[in-house]
Design an enzyme around this catalytic site. Structure first.
Site, PDB file in Angstrom:
ATOM      1  N   GLY A 148       1.004  -1.208   0.038  1.00 52.43           N
ATOM      2  CA  GLY A 148       0.563   0.026   0.109  1.00 52.43           C
ATOM      3  C   GLY A 148       0.601   1.056   0.053  1.00 52.43           C
ATOM      4  N   GLN A 154       3.066  10.010   1.501  1.00 50.13           N
ATOM      5  CA  GLN A 154       4.107   9.434   0.957  1.00 50.13           C
ATOM      6  C   GLN A 154       5.579  10.005   0.495  1.00 50.13           C
ATOM      7  OE1 GLN A 154       2.394   5.210   1.792  1.00 50.13           O
ATOM      8  NE2 GLN A 154       3.777   5.480   3.664  1.00 50.13           N
ATOM      9  N   CYS A 178       5.985   0.103   7.381  1.00 50.61           N
ATOM     10  CA  CYS A 178       5.913   1.358   6.762  1.00 50.61           C
ATOM     11  C   CYS A 178       7.105   1.797   6.015  1.00 50.61           C
ATOM     12  CB  CYS A 178       4.725   2.539   7.402  1.00 50.61           C
ATOM     13  SG  CYS A 178       4.989   4.234   6.850  1.00 50.61           S
ATOM     14  N   LEU A 179       6.822   1.788   4.863  1.00 47.81           N
ATOM     15  CA  LEU A 179       7.026   2.530   3.764  1.00 47.81           C
ATOM     16  C   LEU A 179       8.073   3.557   3.791  1.00 47.81           C
ATOM     17  CD1 LEU A 179       5.695   1.625   0.619  1.00 47.81           C
ATOM     18  CD2 LEU A 179       7.575  -0.090   1.500  1.00 47.81           C
ATOM     19  N   HIS A 194      -5.008   1.693   6.952  1.00 45.73           N
ATOM     20  CA  HIS A 194      -3.399   2.342   7.211  1.00 45.73           C
ATOM     21  C   HIS A 194      -2.780   3.151   6.716  1.00 45.73           C
ATOM     22  CE1 HIS A 194       1.636   1.655   7.857  1.00 45.73           C
ATOM     23  NE2 HIS A 194       1.380   1.892   6.626  1.00 45.73           N
ATOM     24  N   GLU A 195      -3.195   2.993   5.310  1.00 41.51           N
ATOM     25  CA  GLU A 195      -3.751   4.613   3.684  1.00 41.51           C
ATOM     26  C   GLU A 195      -3.663   5.269   4.346  1.00 41.51           C
ATOM     27  OE1 GLU A 195      -0.625   3.677   2.299  1.00 41.51           O
ATOM     28  OE2 GLU A 195      -0.759   1.639   2.646  1.00 41.51           O
ATOM     29  N   HIS A 218      -2.804   7.568   6.071  1.00 41.27           N
ATOM     30  CA  HIS A 218      -1.719   8.850   5.877  1.00 41.27           C
ATOM     31  C   HIS A 218      -2.671   9.578   5.112  1.00 41.27           C
ATOM     32  CE1 HIS A 218       1.654   7.108   6.309  1.00 41.27           C
ATOM     33  NE2 HIS A 218       1.911   5.275   5.278  1.00 41.27           N
TER      34      HIS A 218
END
Ligand code: ZN
Length: 169
Positions: A48, A53, A90-91, A132-133, A136
């Site tokens: 994701g 991000q 998380c990236l 999660h996304e 963000h």
């Protein structure tokens, strides 16, 4: 820098804490960004990715847990049910895993990349990734769910990450 021209922002960069702007109309520029975000997500072996991000404060996400790519505009959770908790990464917070309490089932309302409204019912991992996304888009990261114990455990790693942004080219 990825060949998409996008760079993943990391913990400590202001854009990750900002609330993203809703998209008024899905344009070719949004479609191009969603495609690039998907490519970058696959390159980074992610499941994701949200626009903040990559430094774009707009309500766009891509998700693929291995059974199909979702490119969503203005996603919102309109219903949730049950409990689910796994250690998430998380990236934007590389090397850090935190257990986050989520809902096990969610209904997401969004537009597709052409602006067509849709609703998606998701559960387990897919529901978790949507939550999660969408977090963000509200400027929320997994570290915001950290318990005191997590903070003690991760304190040094996070501090180092915050101080090392300039080196992440
Ligand atoms: Zn993330």
């Amino acid at each position: 820098m990825s060949e998409t021209g996008l760079r993943i922002r990391v913990y400590g960069e202001a854009v990750l804490k900002k609330k993203a702007r809703p998209v008024k109309q899905a344009t070719p520029a949004h479609r191009e960004l969603l495609s690039k975000m998907a490519r970058l997500m696959y390159e980074a072996s992610g499941i994701g990715l949200a626009a903040p991000q990559v430094g774009v404060s707009e309500c766009l996400i891509v998700v693929d847990i291995g059974n199909g790519l979702y490119k969503l505009v203005n996603p919102k959770i309109i219903k949730k049910e049950g409990d689910w908790c796994i250690e998430e990464g998380c990236l934007s917070v590389p090397g850090v895993g935190i257990k986050v309490k989520r809902s096990r089932k969610v209904v997401v309302s969004a537009w597709d990349e052409n602006g067509k409204p849709l609703t998606i019912e998701a559960q387990d991992l897919l529901a978790c990734v949507f939550q999660h996304e969408i977090d963000h888009l509200h400027g929320k990261l997994i570290v915001d769910y950290a318990t005191l114990l997590d903070k003690l455990r991760l304190g040094k790693a996070l501090k180092e990450m915050k101080g090392s942004n300039q080196l992440r080219l």
